[in-house]
Design an enzyme around this catalytic site. Structure first.
Site, PDB file in Angstrom:
ATOM      1  N   TYR A   8     -10.354 -22.636  20.572  1.00 33.87           N
ATOM      2  CA  TYR A   8      -9.271 -23.516  20.193  1.00 33.87           C
ATOM      3  C   TYR A   8      -8.608 -24.095  21.365  1.00 33.87           C
ATOM      4  O   TYR A   8      -8.401 -25.340  21.785  1.00 33.87           O
ATOM      5  CB  TYR A   8      -8.241 -22.982  19.240  1.00 33.87           C
ATOM      6  CG  TYR A   8      -7.021 -23.833  18.994  1.00 33.87           C
ATOM      7  CD1 TYR A   8      -7.008 -24.916  18.204  1.00 33.87           C
ATOM      8  CD2 TYR A   8      -5.744 -23.383  19.629  1.00 33.87           C
ATOM      9  CE1 TYR A   8      -6.013 -25.868  18.337  1.00 33.87           C
ATOM     10  CE2 TYR A   8      -4.634 -24.143  19.615  1.00 33.87           C
ATOM     11  CZ  TYR A   8      -4.691 -25.400  18.994  1.00 33.87           C
ATOM     12  OH  TYR A   8      -3.415 -25.877  18.779  1.00 33.87           O
ATOM     13  N   SER A  54      -1.153 -28.528  23.534  1.00 36.34           N
ATOM     14  CA  SER A  54      -0.587 -27.172  23.253  1.00 36.34           C
ATOM     15  C   SER A  54      -0.270 -26.144  24.340  1.00 36.34           C
ATOM     16  O   SER A  54      -0.948 -26.384  25.473  1.00 36.34           O
ATOM     17  CB  SER A  54      -1.641 -26.247  22.397  1.00 36.34           C
ATOM     18  OG  SER A  54      -1.319 -24.877  22.023  1.00 36.34           O
ATOM     19  N   LYS A  73      -8.398 -28.177  23.500  1.00 38.34           N
ATOM     20  CA  LYS A  73      -7.244 -29.007  23.891  1.00 38.34           C
ATOM     21  C   LYS A  73      -7.444 -29.253  25.216  1.00 38.34           C
ATOM     22  O   LYS A  73      -7.146 -30.433  25.745  1.00 38.34           O
ATOM     23  CB  LYS A  73      -5.979 -28.248  23.542  1.00 38.34           C
ATOM     24  CG  LYS A  73      -5.531 -27.815  22.288  1.00 38.34           C
ATOM     25  CD  LYS A  73      -5.366 -29.223  21.550  1.00 38.34           C
ATOM     26  CE  LYS A  73      -5.127 -29.001  20.092  1.00 38.34           C
ATOM     27  NZ  LYS A  73      -5.166 -30.186  19.378  1.00 38.34           N
TER      28      LYS A  73
HETATM   29  P1  NAD Z   1      -2.159 -29.204  10.506  1.00 36.66           P
HETATM   30  O1  NAD Z   1      -3.173 -28.616  10.220  1.00 36.66           O
HETATM   31  O2  NAD Z   1      -1.103 -28.773   9.435  1.00 36.66           O
HETATM   32  O3  NAD Z   1      -2.287 -30.701  10.654  1.00 36.66           O
HETATM   33  C1  NAD Z   1      -3.449 -31.135  10.908  1.00 36.66           C
HETATM   34  C2  NAD Z   1      -4.132 -32.215  10.173  1.00 36.66           C
HETATM   35  O4  NAD Z   1      -5.147 -32.929  10.511  1.00 36.66           O
HETATM   36  C3  NAD Z   1      -4.179 -31.546   8.791  1.00 36.66           C
HETATM   37  O5  NAD Z   1      -3.545 -32.512   7.522  1.00 36.66           O
HETATM   38  C4  NAD Z   1      -5.645 -31.851   8.554  1.00 36.66           C
HETATM   39  O6  NAD Z   1      -6.290 -31.912   7.206  1.00 36.66           O
HETATM   40  C5  NAD Z   1      -6.172 -33.042   9.332  1.00 36.66           C
HETATM   41  N1  NAD Z   1      -7.495 -32.924   9.855  1.00 36.66           N
HETATM   42  C6  NAD Z   1      -8.095 -31.978  10.741  1.00 36.66           C
HETATM   43  N2  NAD Z   1      -9.233 -32.516  11.144  1.00 36.66           N
HETATM   44  C7  NAD Z   1      -9.506 -33.696  10.560  1.00 36.66           C
HETATM   45  C8  NAD Z   1     -10.284 -34.564  10.736  1.00 36.66           C
HETATM   46  N3  NAD Z   1     -11.406 -34.643  11.414  1.00 36.66           N
HETATM   47  N4  NAD Z   1     -10.143 -35.917  10.056  1.00 36.66           N
HETATM   48  C9  NAD Z   1      -9.076 -36.298   9.303  1.00 36.66           C
HETATM   49  N5  NAD Z   1      -8.193 -35.368   9.206  1.00 36.66           N
HETATM   50  C10 NAD Z   1      -8.167 -34.137   9.762  1.00 36.66           C
HETATM   51  O7  NAD Z   1      -1.597 -28.644  12.088  1.00 36.66           O
HETATM   52  P2  NAD Z   1      -0.403 -29.033  12.663  1.00 36.66           P
HETATM   53  O8  NAD Z   1       0.379 -27.738  12.808  1.00 36.66           O
HETATM   54  O9  NAD Z   1       0.437 -30.160  12.148  1.00 36.66           O
HETATM   55  O10 NAD Z   1      -0.674 -29.319  14.114  1.00 36.66           O
HETATM   56  C11 NAD Z   1      -1.168 -30.576  14.232  1.00 36.66           C
HETATM   57  C12 NAD Z   1      -1.757 -30.825  15.742  1.00 36.66           C
HETATM   58  O11 NAD Z   1      -1.111 -30.001  16.693  1.00 36.66           O
HETATM   59  C13 NAD Z   1      -3.061 -30.017  15.869  1.00 36.66           C
HETATM   60  O12 NAD Z   1      -3.844 -30.801  16.756  1.00 36.66           O
HETATM   61  C14 NAD Z   1      -2.812 -28.916  16.545  1.00 36.66           C
HETATM   62  O13 NAD Z   1      -3.751 -28.222  17.091  1.00 36.66           O
HETATM   63  C15 NAD Z   1      -1.577 -28.953  17.316  1.00 36.66           C
HETATM   64  N6  NAD Z   1      -0.724 -27.992  17.675  1.00 36.66           N
HETATM   65  C16 NAD Z   1      -0.037 -27.278  16.620  1.00 36.66           C
HETATM   66  C17 NAD Z   1       0.586 -26.416  17.201  1.00 36.66           C
HETATM   67  C18 NAD Z   1       1.442 -25.410  15.992  1.00 36.66           C
HETATM   68  O14 NAD Z   1       1.976 -24.485  16.183  1.00 36.66           O
HETATM   69  N7  NAD Z   1       1.391 -25.878  14.793  1.00 36.66           N
HETATM   70  C19 NAD Z   1       0.945 -25.784  18.264  1.00 36.66           C
HETATM   71  C20 NAD Z   1       0.336 -26.617  19.277  1.00 36.66           C
HETATM   72  C21 NAD Z   1      -0.689 -27.664  19.005  1.00 36.66           C
HETATM   73  C1  UD1 Z   2      -0.333 -18.895  18.460  1.00 35.88           C
HETATM   74  C2  UD1 Z   2      -1.561 -19.136  19.065  1.00 35.88           C
HETATM   75  C3  UD1 Z   2      -1.591 -20.230  19.899  1.00 35.88           C
HETATM   76  C4  UD1 Z   2      -1.144 -21.422  18.893  1.00 35.88           C
HETATM   77  C5  UD1 Z   2       0.112 -20.833  18.067  1.00 35.88           C
HETATM   78  C6  UD1 Z   2       0.577 -21.987  17.026  1.00 35.88           C
HETATM   79  C7  UD1 Z   2      -2.729 -16.721  19.643  1.00 35.88           C
HETATM   80  C8  UD1 Z   2      -3.087 -15.859  20.534  1.00 35.88           C
HETATM   81  N1  UD1 Z   2      -2.203 -17.998  19.958  1.00 35.88           N
HETATM   82  O1  UD1 Z   2       0.518 -18.513  19.048  1.00 35.88           O
HETATM   83  O2  UD1 Z   2      -2.645 -20.729  20.366  1.00 35.88           O
HETATM   84  O3  UD1 Z   2      -0.655 -22.785  19.336  1.00 35.88           O
HETATM   85  O4  UD1 Z   2      -0.066 -19.693  17.486  1.00 35.88           O
HETATM   86  O5  UD1 Z   2      -0.282 -22.150  15.990  1.00 35.88           O
HETATM   87  O6  UD1 Z   2      -3.122 -16.585  18.374  1.00 35.88           O
HETATM   88  N2  UD1 Z   2       3.743 -11.792  15.644  1.00 35.88           N
HETATM   89  C9  UD1 Z   2       3.947 -10.623  15.173  1.00 35.88           C
HETATM   90  N3  UD1 Z   2       3.480 -10.378  13.643  1.00 35.88           N
HETATM   91  C10 UD1 Z   2       2.962 -11.541  12.980  1.00 35.88           C
HETATM   92  C11 UD1 Z   2       2.721 -12.568  13.772  1.00 35.88           C
HETATM   93  C12 UD1 Z   2       2.926 -12.909  15.004  1.00 35.88           C
HETATM   94  O7  UD1 Z   2       4.643  -9.753  15.728  1.00 35.88           O
HETATM   95  O8  UD1 Z   2       2.509 -11.313  11.904  1.00 35.88           O
HETATM   96  C13 UD1 Z   2       3.924 -12.103  17.274  1.00 35.88           C
HETATM   97  C14 UD1 Z   2       2.834 -12.474  18.062  1.00 35.88           C
HETATM   98  O9  UD1 Z   2       2.590 -11.303  18.766  1.00 35.88           O
HETATM   99  C15 UD1 Z   2       3.638 -13.279  19.032  1.00 35.88           C
HETATM  100  C16 UD1 Z   2       4.956 -13.946  18.153  1.00 35.88           C
HETATM  101  O10 UD1 Z   2       4.789 -13.040  16.946  1.00 35.88           O
HETATM  102  O11 UD1 Z   2       4.438 -12.294  20.120  1.00 35.88           O
HETATM  103  C17 UD1 Z   2       4.312 -15.390  17.898  1.00 35.88           C
HETATM  104  O12 UD1 Z   2       3.018 -15.275  17.149  1.00 35.88           O
HETATM  105  P1  UD1 Z   2       2.222 -16.610  16.738  1.00 35.88           P
HETATM  106  O13 UD1 Z   2       3.520 -17.211  15.639  1.00 35.88           O
HETATM  107  O14 UD1 Z   2       1.229 -16.243  16.097  1.00 35.88           O
HETATM  108  O15 UD1 Z   2       2.298 -17.725  17.777  1.00 35.88           O
HETATM  109  P2  UD1 Z   2       1.483 -17.565  19.257  1.00 35.88           P
HETATM  110  O16 UD1 Z   2       0.986 -16.284  19.439  1.00 35.88           O
HETATM  111  O17 UD1 Z   2       2.661 -17.791  20.345  1.00 35.88           O
END
Ligand code: NAD
Ligand code: UD1
Length: 339
Positions: free
Chosen positions: A148, A124, A152
């Site tokens: 969190y 991330s 990572k």
């Molecule tokens: P998500 O929660 O939708 O998907 C994660 C999946 O992993 C879920 O289906 C959950 O049931 C499964 N899971 C969790 N722990 C498990 C375990 N121990 N065994 C088996 N299954 C398990 O999340 P996502 O948004 O699809 O994110 C996927 C990956 O990307 C995560 O590692 C997350 O940290 C990373 N990531 C996500 C974002 C984002 O904004 N969505 C940003 C940066 C990194």
């Molecule tokens: C957040 C997490 C980041 C994670 C990412 C995706 C934090 C500090 N960071 O990122 O670690 O990888 O989500 O899951 O939580 N905002 C509003 N109103 C809302 C929601 C968000 O104004 O209801 C604003 C936030 O202040 C930010 C932007 O929208 O400026 C994006 O927010 P968000 O979607 O939560 O993502 P990040 O904060 O970038």
């Protein structure tokens, strides 16, 4: 090519599974549904017209992993499974460290035992120090603000060390910026369990009338309109980034980190107005206080992924808003809609 996709029922995992199937790759999925729904996998199968083996269970379970690797000839692991809520990780740090670190360790051990040499890891942008100059590139110093993020950071280090110890190992660390959007079919998408923490699902639910207004977290940031700026990337572009990462892992050993972002920053108000314009809907909003821990602006330098993976994001902010709305309208209560 047969990929083991951990967390394949989740938001990014389901879109990546679909992208792999559309490229005629084989896959095996493992998920414990701790943050997802079996319906996501049913829809990936329906959209692709293809079937794949699925194991319901925990990636921290060494016996289950041994079974999966014994029953399938795996070439590559794509490790999405993890817990991802920043706020929850502050309240329950041990649960986050246990799930995110042990799953990665168990996978590496099982890969070692079964001679599997390629791993694509979901990292991330949160691993970058919050005072990094923007756009941030992969050489910027790392440091996190919450458990969190540290999971990572630590998994990245474990994977880098494993690649040093085993010169045949190939590790690709993908640092995602802010994934939003949904497959253009509107059949799969992001399905938050509760009230969404992230901006885009909150905007979409507000447009649908589920919430009265979006709370904009602060308008006194050091950005052009005062609201937070982020690098939003379409989840289907992100999924294609994994296809490119597999090709890279086939050709290289060692470990390499890549930003997956567009390189363009949009503010909260940009997102709200783009969503209104793309979908001809109203998204009422109220300016409120800042959320603790939020940075002014976070956006990527995506050049390394373009140069070495031959990948770059293609979809526009309008695509991201339109596809989010299509998913939200068809599935107002996510995968539970109609059940
Ligand atoms: P998500 O929660 O939708 O998907 C994660 C999946 O992993 C879920 O289906 C959950 O049931 C499964 N899971 C969790 N722990 C498990 C375990 N121990 N065994 C088996 N299954 C398990 O999340 P996502 O948004 O699809 O994110 C996927 C990956 O990307 C995560 O590692 C997350 O940290 C990373 N990531 C996500 C974002 C984002 O904004 N969505 C940003 C940066 C990194
Ligand atoms: C957040 C997490 C980041 C994670 C990412 C995706 C934090 C500090 N960071 O990122 O670690 O990888 O989500 O899951 O939580 N905002 C509003 N109103 C809302 C929601 C968000 O104004 O209801 C604003 C936030 O202040 C930010 C932007 O929208 O400026 C994006 O927010 P968000 O979607 O939560 O993502 P990040 O904060 O970038």
């Amino acid at each position: 090519m047969n990929a083991l996709v951990t967390g394949g029922a989740g938001y990014i995992g389901s879109h990546t599974s679909l992208a792999l199937l559309r490229q005629d790759m084989d896959l095996v999925v493992v998920d414990n549904f701790s943050n997802s729904h079996p319906e996501a996998l049913a829809r990936v199968k329906a959209l692709s017209g293809k079937d794949f083996p699925f194991y319901e269970g925990d990636v921290c379970d060494a016996t289950l992993l041994d079974r999966i690797f014994s029953e399938n000839a795996i070439d590559c692991v794509i490790h999405f499974a993890g817990l991802k809520s920043v706020g929850e990780s502050v309240a329950q740090p041990l649960r986050y460290y246990e799930n995110n670190l042990i799953s990665t360790l168990r996978l590496l051990q099982a890969m070692g035992a079964h001679q599997v040499k390629r791993m694509i890891f979901s990292s991330s942008a949160t691993v970058y120090r919050s005072d990094s100059p923007m756009p941030v590139d992969e050489s910027a110093p790392l440091g996190c603000l919450n458990p969190y993020g540290w999971t990572k950071f630590m998994c990245e280090q474990i994977l880098r060390d494993a690649a040093v110890a085993d010169p045949k190992l190939s590790v690709v660390l993908l640092r995602y910026f802010n994934p939003i959007g949904a497959d253009s079919s509107g059949q799969i998408g992001e399905d938050p369990d509760d009230i969404p923490n992230n901006l885009m699902p909150y905007v979409a639910q507000t447009a649908l009338g589920i919430h009265k207004h979006v709370n904009v977290f602060g308008d006194n940031y050091n950005t052009p309109d005062g609201t937070g700026v982020r690098d939003y990337i379409h989840v289907s572009d992100l999924a294609d980034g994994h296809v490119a990462a597999i090709a890279y892992a086939m050709e290289h050993t060692g470990s390499e980190a890549f930003n997956l972002g567009t390189g363009v920053g949009y503010s909260v108000l940009d997102i709200i107005s783009a969503f209104e314009k793309a979908n001809r809907v109203k998204v009422p909003y109220v300016i409120g206080p800042r959320r603790r821990g939020d940075a002014d602006a976070v956006y990527s330098n995506p050049d390394k992924a373009r140069r070495l993976l031959g990948w770059q994001a293609k979809k526009t902010l309008t695509d991201m808003c339109r596809d989010t709305w299509s998913w939200q309208q068809k599935n107002p209560h996510g995968y539970r809609t109609g059940s």
